[in-house]
Design an enzyme around this catalytic site. Structure first.
Site, short mmCIF file in Angstrom:
data_model
loop_
_atom_site.label_atom_id
_atom_site.label_comp_id
_atom_site.label_asym_id
_atom_site.label_seq_id
_atom_site.Cartn_x
_atom_site.Cartn_y
_atom_site.Cartn_z
N GLU A 85 -7.24 -5.91 0.33
CA GLU A 85 -7.22 -4.81 1.30
C GLU A 85 -6.08 -3.87 0.97
O GLU A 85 -5.02 -4.29 0.50
CB GLU A 85 -7.05 -5.39 2.71
N CYS A 95 0.80 -1.22 0.00
CA CYS A 95 0.00 0.00 0.00
C CYS A 95 0.83 1.28 0.00
O CYS A 95 0.30 2.36 -0.26
CB CYS A 95 -0.92 0.02 1.24
N ARG A 111 -9.24 1.45 6.12
CA ARG A 111 -8.69 0.73 4.98
C ARG A 111 -9.83 0.36 4.02
O ARG A 111 -10.97 0.19 4.45
CB ARG A 111 -7.98 -0.55 5.43
N ARG A 131 -8.20 3.02 11.99
CA ARG A 131 -7.30 2.60 10.91
C ARG A 131 -8.15 2.30 9.69
O ARG A 131 -8.52 1.15 9.42
CB ARG A 131 -6.52 1.36 11.36
#
Length: 440
Positions: A113, A75, A159, A157
């Site tokens: 993800e 990512c 995502r 967090r």
């Protein structure tokens, strides 16, 4: 669990969050790949599976047939915190490896993800490419921004989760995990309070000084967010190209903390009295930066009568410029750090409420701090907030552990997403969840 075990593969496996989640649902891992040699060894130790290396060096034909492809693909290249080169660099092109496997093996399901900025990266072109390619392969898919705090885990967090199936019914009937009304305090993942403080003395002094600053402000005055103290007393221009301004023009203005730039006899000395974000700026500053600077100057003009010279001088003397920036994200609460979470970031000293643990990051210097004990969270506490079972072994060093924890997907979120996605593949029992707090 399901009447028939599904076979899944775990790509860019890391510590094995996808493995834990799908195995908990009763499914079987038939292949795993991870670039890091150390993590491959740890994967073998934790799960008894020989984890393969660089996915670009593995022939697609050698990957076993599988029903579910899982991948938290790299990512950093899409993150706002990174260079945002996206698919222009090798890491960004790894999504194409996923496409090749999907095209060859045609698994019924996939779960992907990544950072939420994947949606907006390159003005949406990256997501358009991803969605177009998945559509070309015949997959029905959906996406959702999820965060552990939405399911009662004390970490924010966000995502993006992307799920897909060759059967439309799986996507049409899938229910994303609903938001819960309550978020646990970080106390729910902490070890006992007998652990000695491991926070450096100079950082304690920084926090004490910012505490003094807060207490000097009237209770009805909230500090501007983000606070850039270097702008207190400054008035250099905001709507020009700073690097092209001649010396005689700089002499008209004041730099950090009101330093008179007319006393500088060279541009080199001028820039010593300016913040780093001026020195690194190319061209006219963006609107958001001009706004931050203007609002900080205004805040100081309106409140300088409350700020003592002693406190301001302490802030000016901080070793790092990032320590001179302050983010008080707890409006309406007591101005103490005892019941807060703290993080020293490149963007400043950040203070959050104690159910708002920031994203664990791969940079060990940004490990969250428990204000109650003035100590960093421990690797095993970080593992709990990422929903890792207690028996999962982490890397041996703290730095390596937080690098893993900062890169991984939250186990409980994957479990809930996978449960919903796979529920139509044979009969599925009543949902059970991983109680990550049961052994704390």
């Amino acid at each position: 669990m399901t009447e028939k075990k599904l076979k899944f593969i775990d790509l860019f496996a890391g510590i094995g969050a996808f493995h834990i989640s799908l195995e908990k649902l009763g499914h079987k891992c038939v292949f795993a790949s991870e670039l890091s040699y150390d993590l491959r060894s740890l994967y073998k130790e934790n799960y008894g599976i020989d984890c393969q290396g660089d996915i670009t060096k593995i022939s697609i034909e050698s990957i076993p047939n599988h029903d579910v492809l899982c991948a938290g693909f790299p990512c950093q290249t899409f993150s706002k915190a990174g260079n945002q080169n996206g698919m222009k660099e090798a890491r960004g092109k790894l999504f194409d490896e996923i496409l090749k496997i999907l095209s060859y093996h045609k698994p019924r399901y996939f779960i992907l993800e990544n950072v939420r900025n994947l949606l907006m990266h390159d003005s949406g072109n990256t997501w358009n490419y991803i969605s177009h390619k998945l559509d070309e392969l015949g997959y029905f898919f959906d996406k959702r921004i999820l965060s552990p705090h939405l399911i009662n885990i004390p970490q924010h967090r966000e995502r993006i989760f992307i799920v897909g199936s060759l059967k439309s019914i799986d996507i049409e009937e899938m229910q994303w995990p609903p938001k819960e009304d309550y978020v646990n305090s970080v106390d729910s993942i902490l070890n006992n309070d007998e652990i000695d403080s491991n926070l450096e003395l100079e950082k304690i002094n920084v926090l004490n000084t910012w505490g003094e600053f807060l207490n000097e402000l009237p209770k009805d005055v909230e500090p501007y967010r983000p606070l850039w103290s270097m702008e207190f007393g400054a008035n250099y221009p905001l709507d020009v190209e700073w690097e092209s301004l001649p010396l005689n023009e700089w002499h008209k203005y004041k730099g950090m903390y009101g330093y008179p730039l007319k006393s500088c006899d060279s541009l080199e000395l001028v820039f010593e009295k300016l913040p780093n974000y001026v020195k690194t700026q190319k061209g006219i500053p963006p609107t958001w930066k001009q706004k931050f600077i203007y609002n900080n100057r205004t805040f100081y003009k309106e409140n300088k009568k409350f700020i003592s010279k002693t406190t301001l001088n302490k802030i000016k003397d901080f070793k790092l410029e990032s320590w001179k920036k302050f983010e008080w994200n707890c409006p309406g609460t007591q101005r103490i750090f005892y019941d807060k979470l703290i993080q020293f970031r490149g963007s400043g000293v950040r203070i959050k409420k104690n159910n708002y643990l920031p994203s664990l990051v791969t940079v060990s210097t940004q490990i969250p701090i428990i204000g109650k004990y003035m100590r960093y969270i421990l690797p095993e506490e970080g593992a709990r907030v990422q929903s890792l079972p207690e028996q999962i072994k982490l890397p041996e060093t703290k730095t390596a552990s937080f690098r893993v924890l900062g890169n991984m997907v939250n186990v409980e979120l994957v479990y809930r997403v996978a449960f919903q996605l796979l529920k139509n593949y044979n009969k599925v029992p009543t949902e059970e969840t991983i109680d990550i707090f049961e052994e704390v």
